[in-house]
Design a protein around this motif. Structure first.
Motif: not given
Length: 309
Positions: A27-34, A43-46, A58-64, A141-146
């Protein structure tokens, strides 16, 4: 057209596929979050909070996604190192192109991420032949916000395909091109794929995963696969079966009336417009159907959200 030409006509096929766990094994998202975000434990708790109904998808995804603090290029590096593409997908995609079979990806992920992954693993030219229906995103650009750009901004899931499916189904009708009705194929791995899978003539489920288990538990017709080579082989067999029995005309031998929705919209564009408008409530309604599905008396069972009280 003479009888011989009619008998040899091959029916049009349109393929729709999940991404994470189907084309790619991880899972692409899991790789990034982990690796660059909240971490595996959080992530597992979420994930459990979604399952329990404690918080919305949506709420959980936005936190991730907001937990990420990594430039896109650096984040992609870890994905490139950890992602594994199905060993036969490249060959299958070539088969689709050579046989003029449109291939479309439907995902709850972020389109910029998925496109970059496909560009890298397939090459930009080959990747350009795959349409992607997914969330957009704003990434600094600096990756501080996704920040995901949800297709339905007023939904607590960000995605709500249910309403669009219901509206499109009411207006759906068979569309034929030169006497042929397209065969709709869906490929997936998880129960979250069922919202789309139920609308296909032919469903392929990755062997040993939750979608296959759910199909077995609920008597849903499907074809198991280990790699995309299995899918290619079975599609060739299905094409030949259909050619011999129908000459490529009328309804397909393997025909699901529910797939008329996909046939109607795919005859006008590679990607169904209703999907572009509103992806899905699958995350709740199909991952946990025993909680979020109810039968509708007097009609085919539908998956509907619970009443808000």
């Amino acid at each position: 057209m003479n009888d011989t030409a009619q008998e040899s006509k091959r029916r049009k096929i349109v393929c729709f596929s999940d991404f994470d766990g189907t084309i790619f094994m991880q899972d692409t998202g899991h790789i990034l979050f982990d690796n660059h975000g909240c971490g595996t434990k959080r992530r597992q708790i979420l994930d459990e909070q979604i399952k329990s109904g404690e918080r919305s998808f949506r709420d959980v995804s936005e936190e991730m996604w907001s937990s990420l603090d990594v430039p896109f290029e650096d984040g992609f590096e870890v994905m490139e190192k950890n992602l594994e593409i199905d060993v036969d997908f490249r060959t299958f995609h070539k088969f689709c192109r050579e046989n003029e079979i449109p291939f479309n990806v439907i995902s709850a992920g972020l389109k910029p991420v998925l496109r970059r992954v496909l560009d890298t693993f397939l090459g930009e030219e080959a990747s350009s032949h795959i349409d992607i229906v997914a969330n957009d995103a704003e990434i600094t650009a600096d990756g501080s916000e996704w920040k995901p750009i949800w297709r339905h901004d007023d939904s607590d899931l960000g995605h709500d395909k249910a309403l669009s499916i219901q509206e499109a189904r009411k207006a759906a009708h068979l569309t034929a091109e030169n006497g042929t009705i397209p065969l709709i194929v869906f490929i997936g791995d998880g129960v979250s794929d069922l919202a789309a899978a139920r609308e296909a003539d032919v469903l392929f489920a990755r062997r040993g995963l939750r979608l296959e288990e759910y199909c077995q538990e609920n008597g849903i017709d499907y074809i198991p696969f280990d790699t995309f080579a299995d899918i290619q082989r079975r599609l060739e067999e299905i094409q030949e079966e259909d050619r011999q029995k129908t000459g490529g005309r009328g309804v397909p031998v393997r025909f699901n009336p529910r797939a008329n929705l996909w046939r109607r919209v795919s005859s006008k564009a590679a990607v169904p417009r209703y999907v572009v408008m509103s992806p899905t409530k699958e995350e709740k309604m199909f991952l946990w159907p025993e909680v979020f599905s109810v039968p509708v008396v007097g009609s085919e069972q539908q998956m509907v959200a619970p009443l808000q009280v």
